[in-house]
Design a protein around this motif. Structure first.
Motif, short mmCIF file in Angstrom:
data_model
loop_
_atom_site.label_atom_id
_atom_site.label_comp_id
_atom_site.label_asym_id
_atom_site.label_seq_id
_atom_site.Cartn_x
_atom_site.Cartn_y
_atom_site.Cartn_z
N GLU A 149 -41.66 55.66 -4.05
CA GLU A 149 -41.35 55.97 -5.45
C GLU A 149 -41.73 54.80 -6.35
O GLU A 149 -42.30 54.99 -7.42
CB GLU A 149 -39.88 56.34 -5.62
CG GLU A 149 -39.49 57.65 -4.96
CD GLU A 149 -40.34 58.83 -5.39
OE1 GLU A 149 -40.64 58.97 -6.60
OE2 GLU A 149 -40.72 59.63 -4.52
N LYS A 150 -41.44 53.57 -5.91
CA LYS A 150 -41.82 52.38 -6.68
C LYS A 150 -43.34 52.27 -6.75
O LYS A 150 -43.90 51.93 -7.79
CB LYS A 150 -41.23 51.12 -6.05
CG LYS A 150 -39.74 50.99 -6.22
CD LYS A 150 -39.22 49.74 -5.55
CE LYS A 150 -37.70 49.66 -5.64
NZ LYS A 150 -37.15 48.51 -4.94
N ALA A 151 -44.00 52.56 -5.63
CA ALA A 151 -45.46 52.49 -5.59
C ALA A 151 -46.09 53.49 -6.54
O ALA A 151 -47.05 53.19 -7.24
CB ALA A 151 -45.96 52.73 -4.16
N ILE A 152 -45.53 54.68 -6.57
CA ILE A 152 -46.06 55.73 -7.45
C ILE A 152 -45.91 55.31 -8.91
O ILE A 152 -46.84 55.42 -9.71
CB ILE A 152 -45.37 57.07 -7.17
CG1 ILE A 152 -45.81 57.59 -5.80
CG2 ILE A 152 -45.69 58.09 -8.26
CD1 ILE A 152 -44.96 58.71 -5.26
N ALA A 153 -44.74 54.77 -9.25
CA ALA A 153 -44.50 54.32 -10.63
C ALA A 153 -45.48 53.20 -10.99
O ALA A 153 -46.08 53.20 -12.08
CB ALA A 153 -43.06 53.86 -10.79
#
Length: 161
Positions: A149-153
């Protein structure tokens, strides 16, 4: 009566693995990868598919702790069932779609106590040899999913900059 399911058979480091076809959305060839800062060693970065940012995982690193070398081969876009999120899995080669009856899949006793055991749901004995059956829902932990999720953001910020 035994259940019969279809699997996508691929190679990773010259070994054969099967993913339930119901989880595979599509197969892509080479894609531009946006690198992102991360503490997840097998998260290569993110890719963009039809305006959607998708984390890209190298299965060689995830399963064998081996660095990816050379060009990107095939990317499976799978639906990770626990969070209903698309994730890209980098594999070496896509071989075939195989129909495998449950009766010829043995439990993965050989993998007990080894790293990655949770993702192996069995070993199928096919005429072309053994195939390790992967449970797509068990490839990633909750901690992995949070990192994605952090990577996607982060990837969305970089792609939109």
């Amino acid at each position: 009566m035994d259940s019969i399911k279809q699997y996508l058979v691929v190679t990773i480091r010259d070994e054969r693995f099967a993913f339930g076809i119901q989880y595979v959305q599509e197969i892509l060839k080479e894609r531009a990868v946006t690198k992102i800062p991360t503490k997840v060693p097998y998260l290569m970065g993110v890719i963009q598919v039809r305006n959607q940012v998708i984390p890209l995982i190298t299965m060689k690193k995830k399963m064998f702790d081996v660095e990816e070398t050379g060009t990107l081969h095939n990317i499976l876009i799978v639906n990770e069932p626990h969070v209903n999120r698309l994730i890209g899995l980098l594999v070496d080669e896509v071989l075939e779609v195989a129909t495998i009856p449950d009766a010829i899949i043995d439990h993965p006793i050989l993998f007990q106590g080894r790293a990655g055991q949770e993702m192996v749901s069995g070993i199928a004995k096919l005429t072309k040899g053994l195939v390790v059956v992967i449970d797509v829902g068990m490839i990633f932990s909750d901690k992995d999913r949070q990192a994605f999720e952090k990577a996607i953001a982060s990837g969305e910020k970089r792609l939109n900059a």
